[in-house]
Design a protein around this motif. Sequence first.
Motif, PDB file in Angstrom:
ATOM      1  N   PRO A   1       0.849  -1.192   0.000  1.00 22.15           N
ATOM      2  CA  PRO A   1       0.000   0.000   0.000  1.00 22.15           C
ATOM      3  C   PRO A   1       0.888   1.247   0.000  1.00 22.15           C
ATOM      4  O   PRO A   1       1.959   1.249   0.615  1.00 22.15           O
ATOM      5  CB  PRO A   1      -0.782  -0.106   1.309  1.00 22.15           C
ATOM      6  CG  PRO A   1      -0.601  -1.503   1.789  1.00 22.15           C
ATOM      7  CD  PRO A   1       0.658  -2.024   1.181  1.00 22.15           C
ATOM      8  N   GLU A   2       0.429   2.260  -0.690  1.00 16.16           N
ATOM      9  CA  GLU A   2       1.241   3.469  -0.829  1.00 16.16           C
ATOM     10  C   GLU A   2       1.648   4.059   0.525  1.00 16.16           C
ATOM     11  O   GLU A   2       2.779   4.509   0.709  1.00 16.16           O
ATOM     12  CB  GLU A   2       0.473   4.516  -1.647  1.00 16.16           C
ATOM     13  CG  GLU A   2       1.363   5.604  -2.186  1.00 16.16           C
ATOM     14  CD  GLU A   2       0.790   6.269  -3.427  1.00 16.16           C
ATOM     15  OE1 GLU A   2       0.073   7.265  -3.265  1.00 16.16           O
ATOM     16  OE2 GLU A   2       1.064   5.788  -4.544  1.00 16.16           O
ATOM     17  N   ALA A   3       0.733   4.056   1.498  1.00 14.65           N
ATOM     18  CA  ALA A   3       1.037   4.634   2.812  1.00 14.65           C
ATOM     19  C   ALA A   3       2.211   3.915   3.482  1.00 14.65           C
ATOM     20  O   ALA A   3       3.037   4.542   4.152  1.00 14.65           O
ATOM     21  CB  ALA A   3      -0.197   4.585   3.705  1.00 14.65           C
ATOM     22  N   VAL A   4       2.277   2.593   3.280  1.00  8.02           N
ATOM     23  CA  VAL A   4       3.374   1.807   3.863  1.00  8.02           C
ATOM     24  C   VAL A   4       4.681   2.147   3.159  1.00  8.02           C
ATOM     25  O   VAL A   4       5.731   2.330   3.785  1.00  8.02           O
ATOM     26  CB  VAL A   4       3.077   0.294   3.754  1.00  8.02           C
ATOM     27  CG1 VAL A   4       4.258  -0.523   4.265  1.00  8.02           C
ATOM     28  CG2 VAL A   4       1.814  -0.035   4.538  1.00  8.02           C
ATOM     29  N   LEU A   5       4.611   2.218   1.833  1.00 10.04           N
ATOM     30  CA  LEU A   5       5.790   2.557   1.040  1.00 10.04           C
ATOM     31  C   LEU A   5       6.331   3.933   1.434  1.00 10.04           C
ATOM     32  O   LEU A   5       7.544   4.126   1.575  1.00 10.04           O
ATOM     33  CB  LEU A   5       5.444   2.510  -0.451  1.00 10.04           C
ATOM     34  CG  LEU A   5       6.596   2.734  -1.440  1.00 10.04           C
ATOM     35  CD1 LEU A   5       7.763   1.795  -1.147  1.00 10.04           C
ATOM     36  CD2 LEU A   5       6.102   2.549  -2.871  1.00 10.04           C
ATOM     37  N   ILE A   6       5.416   4.886   1.634  1.00  9.09           N
ATOM     38  CA  ILE A   6       5.829   6.233   2.047  1.00  9.09           C
ATOM     39  C   ILE A   6       6.561   6.166   3.391  1.00  9.09           C
ATOM     40  O   ILE A   6       7.597   6.807   3.581  1.00  9.09           O
ATOM     41  CB  ILE A   6       4.609   7.185   2.117  1.00  9.09           C
ATOM     42  CG1 ILE A   6       4.193   7.583   0.700  1.00  9.09           C
ATOM     43  CG2 ILE A   6       4.928   8.426   2.961  1.00  9.09           C
ATOM     44  CD1 ILE A   6       2.937   8.437   0.630  1.00  9.09           C
ATOM     45  N   ARG A   7       6.049   5.344   4.312  1.00 10.48           N
ATOM     46  CA  ARG A   7       6.708   5.217   5.624  1.00 10.48           C
ATOM     47  C   ARG A   7       8.119   4.656   5.483  1.00 10.48           C
ATOM     48  O   ARG A   7       9.042   5.088   6.161  1.00 10.48           O
ATOM     49  CB  ARG A   7       5.889   4.302   6.548  1.00 10.48           C
ATOM     50  CG  ARG A   7       4.647   4.975   7.079  1.00 10.48           C
ATOM     51  CD  ARG A   7       4.286   4.483   8.474  1.00 10.48           C
ATOM     52  NE  ARG A   7       3.265   5.339   9.072  1.00 10.48           N
ATOM     53  CZ  ARG A   7       3.519   6.476   9.708  1.00 10.48           C
ATOM     54  NH1 ARG A   7       4.770   6.896   9.828  1.00 10.48           N
ATOM     55  NH2 ARG A   7       2.555   7.197  10.226  1.00 10.48           N
ATOM     56  N   ILE A   8       8.260   3.658   4.597  1.00 14.89           N
ATOM     57  CA  ILE A   8       9.584   3.052   4.384  1.00 14.89           C
ATOM     58  C   ILE A   8      10.531   4.090   3.778  1.00 14.89           C
ATOM     59  O   ILE A   8      11.654   4.274   4.239  1.00 14.89           O
ATOM     60  CB  ILE A   8       9.480   1.815   3.468  1.00 14.89           C
ATOM     61  CG1 ILE A   8       8.682   0.708   4.175  1.00 14.89           C
ATOM     62  CG2 ILE A   8      10.870   1.310   3.066  1.00 14.89           C
ATOM     63  CD1 ILE A   8       8.286  -0.452   3.282  1.00 14.89           C
ATOM     64  N   LEU A   9      10.052   4.778   2.751  1.00  6.98           N
ATOM     65  CA  LEU A   9      10.891   5.775   2.089  1.00  6.98           C
ATOM     66  C   LEU A   9      11.272   6.907   3.051  1.00  6.98           C
ATOM     67  O   LEU A   9      12.391   7.418   3.014  1.00  6.98           O
ATOM     68  CB  LEU A   9      10.183   6.345   0.856  1.00  6.98           C
ATOM     69  CG  LEU A   9      10.028   5.382  -0.337  1.00  6.98           C
ATOM     70  CD1 LEU A   9       9.164   6.017  -1.430  1.00  6.98           C
ATOM     71  CD2 LEU A   9      11.382   4.999  -0.913  1.00  6.98           C
ATOM     72  N   ALA A  10      10.336   7.284   3.907  1.00  8.53           N
ATOM     73  CA  ALA A  10      10.581   8.416   4.819  1.00  8.53           C
ATOM     74  C   ALA A  10      11.712   8.129   5.800  1.00  8.53           C
ATOM     75  O   ALA A  10      12.289   9.045   6.381  1.00  8.53           O
ATOM     76  CB  ALA A  10       9.308   8.779   5.570  1.00  8.53           C
ATOM     77  N   SER A  11      12.034   6.840   5.973  1.00 14.70           N
ATOM     78  CA  SER A  11      13.108   6.496   6.907  1.00 14.70           C
ATOM     79  C   SER A  11      14.489   6.623   6.251  1.00 14.70           C
ATOM     80  O   SER A  11      15.519   6.502   6.915  1.00 14.70           O
ATOM     81  CB  SER A  11      12.922   5.078   7.433  1.00 14.70           C
ATOM     82  OG  SER A  11      13.097   4.157   6.366  1.00 14.70           O
ATOM     83  N   LEU A  12      14.513   6.871   4.950  1.00 15.19           N
ATOM     84  CA  LEU A  12      15.787   6.985   4.233  1.00 15.19           C
ATOM     85  C   LEU A  12      16.295   8.426   4.250  1.00 15.19           C
ATOM     86  O   LEU A  12      15.511   9.369   4.367  1.00 15.19           O
ATOM     87  CB  LEU A  12      15.613   6.527   2.780  1.00 15.19           C
ATOM     88  CG  LEU A  12      15.190   5.065   2.577  1.00 15.19           C
ATOM     89  CD1 LEU A  12      14.876   4.809   1.111  1.00 15.19           C
ATOM     90  CD2 LEU A  12      16.297   4.138   3.056  1.00 15.19           C
ATOM     91  N   PRO A  13      17.612   8.602   4.129  1.00 14.93           N
ATOM     92  CA  PRO A  13      18.156   9.965   4.050  1.00 14.93           C
ATOM     93  C   PRO A  13      17.595  10.713   2.844  1.00 14.93           C
ATOM     94  O   PRO A  13      17.444  10.141   1.756  1.00 14.93           O
ATOM     95  CB  PRO A  13      19.664   9.739   3.894  1.00 14.93           C
ATOM     96  CG  PRO A  13      19.918   8.360   4.419  1.00 14.93           C
ATOM     97  CD  PRO A  13      18.676   7.579   4.109  1.00 14.93           C
ATOM     98  N   ALA A  14      17.303  11.977   3.033  1.00 14.53           N
ATOM     99  CA  ALA A  14      16.670  12.782   1.985  1.00 14.53           C
ATOM    100  C   ALA A  14      17.487  12.818   0.698  1.00 14.53           C
ATOM    101  O   ALA A  14      16.947  12.779  -0.405  1.00 14.53           O
ATOM    102  CB  ALA A  14      16.443  14.197   2.511  1.00 14.53           C
ATOM    103  N   VAL A  15      18.804  12.884   0.846  1.00  6.58           N
ATOM    104  CA  VAL A  15      19.664  12.955  -0.345  1.00  6.58           C
ATOM    105  C   VAL A  15      19.487  11.693  -1.196  1.00  6.58           C
ATOM    106  O   VAL A  15      19.410  11.756  -2.422  1.00  6.58           O
ATOM    107  CB  VAL A  15      21.142  13.141   0.071  1.00  6.58           C
ATOM    108  CG1 VAL A  15      22.053  12.990  -1.132  1.00  6.58           C
ATOM    109  CG2 VAL A  15      21.327  14.518   0.699  1.00  6.58           C
ATOM    110  N   ASP A  16      19.401  10.532  -0.519  1.00  2.00           N
ATOM    111  CA  ASP A  16      19.197   9.276  -1.257  1.00  2.00           C
ATOM    112  C   ASP A  16      17.841   9.262  -1.959  1.00  2.00           C
ATOM    113  O   ASP A  16      17.714   8.760  -3.081  1.00  2.00           O
ATOM    114  CB  ASP A  16      19.291   8.071  -0.312  1.00  2.00           C
ATOM    115  CG  ASP A  16      20.686   7.934   0.281  1.00  2.00           C
ATOM    116  OD1 ASP A  16      21.629   8.510  -0.299  1.00  2.00           O
ATOM    117  OD2 ASP A  16      20.833   7.269   1.323  1.00  2.00           O
TER     118      ASP A  16
END
Length: 250
Positions: free
Chosen positions: A8-23
């Motif tokens: 689900p998109e909301a889960v994917l967003i949570r995973i991505l949000a844990s990554l460094p912004a530059v990446d």
Amino acid sequence: SLGMESLPEAVLIRILASLPAVDLVLVCRLVCCQWKNLVDGTALWILKCQQEGLTGAESEEDAENWQNFYFLSKKRKNLIKNPCGEEDLEHWGEVENGGDGWKIEELPGDFGKGFPSEEVHKYFVTSYEWCRKAQVIDLRAEGYWEELMDTTQPKIVVRDWYAGRSDAGCLYELCVKLLSENEDVLAEYKSETVTIPQDNDASWTEISHTFSNYGPGVRFVRFEHGGQDTLFWKGWYGVRVTSSSVTVEP
């Protein structure tokens, strides 16, 4: 096997949000169309801002501003090097040493007052003829990319602090220029010449200016300040300066 695309998109967003912004910007955007849309969208950056306690962009409507708000908030720091004389005159160029020249002294100094912030321990002091010093900030070298400067045109906030000795009069001036690639002046702030009378209370005064809507093409900030005493006494009776700052703000 079920790939990331089934999340689900909301889960994917949570995973991505844990990554460094530059990446996120340099790597994840390139993975696939869905990831690109998420990195370019609002929800991910609102979440990152919330997670890291960055607030203030709530009024910003468009998506791009949340991403820029995140980067600008994270990067907010004083771009002036050696603002308080801890490294003598290191990093200050185009130094003009009138009279007996610039000197660094410990706060509060003779006939002086303490500084509002306990983190500041020293100041630069001028002599009986005009003393100036300047610093040029390379915005790209500091991580402010061209599109950000040209499109978003984030606020550039300039601050300086000055004081006189209570037993001497003095003069103070501040001049800041925003420069292009070729060092053409795109915007300029010049203070009036501030005159401090001989019988003053030696208190520290902040002067500040905010550049905004300055147009595309800004690549450098040139900060210059200086002063002298008005009595022409040998030694260091001129204006005192410290805690100079230039910040790029959301």
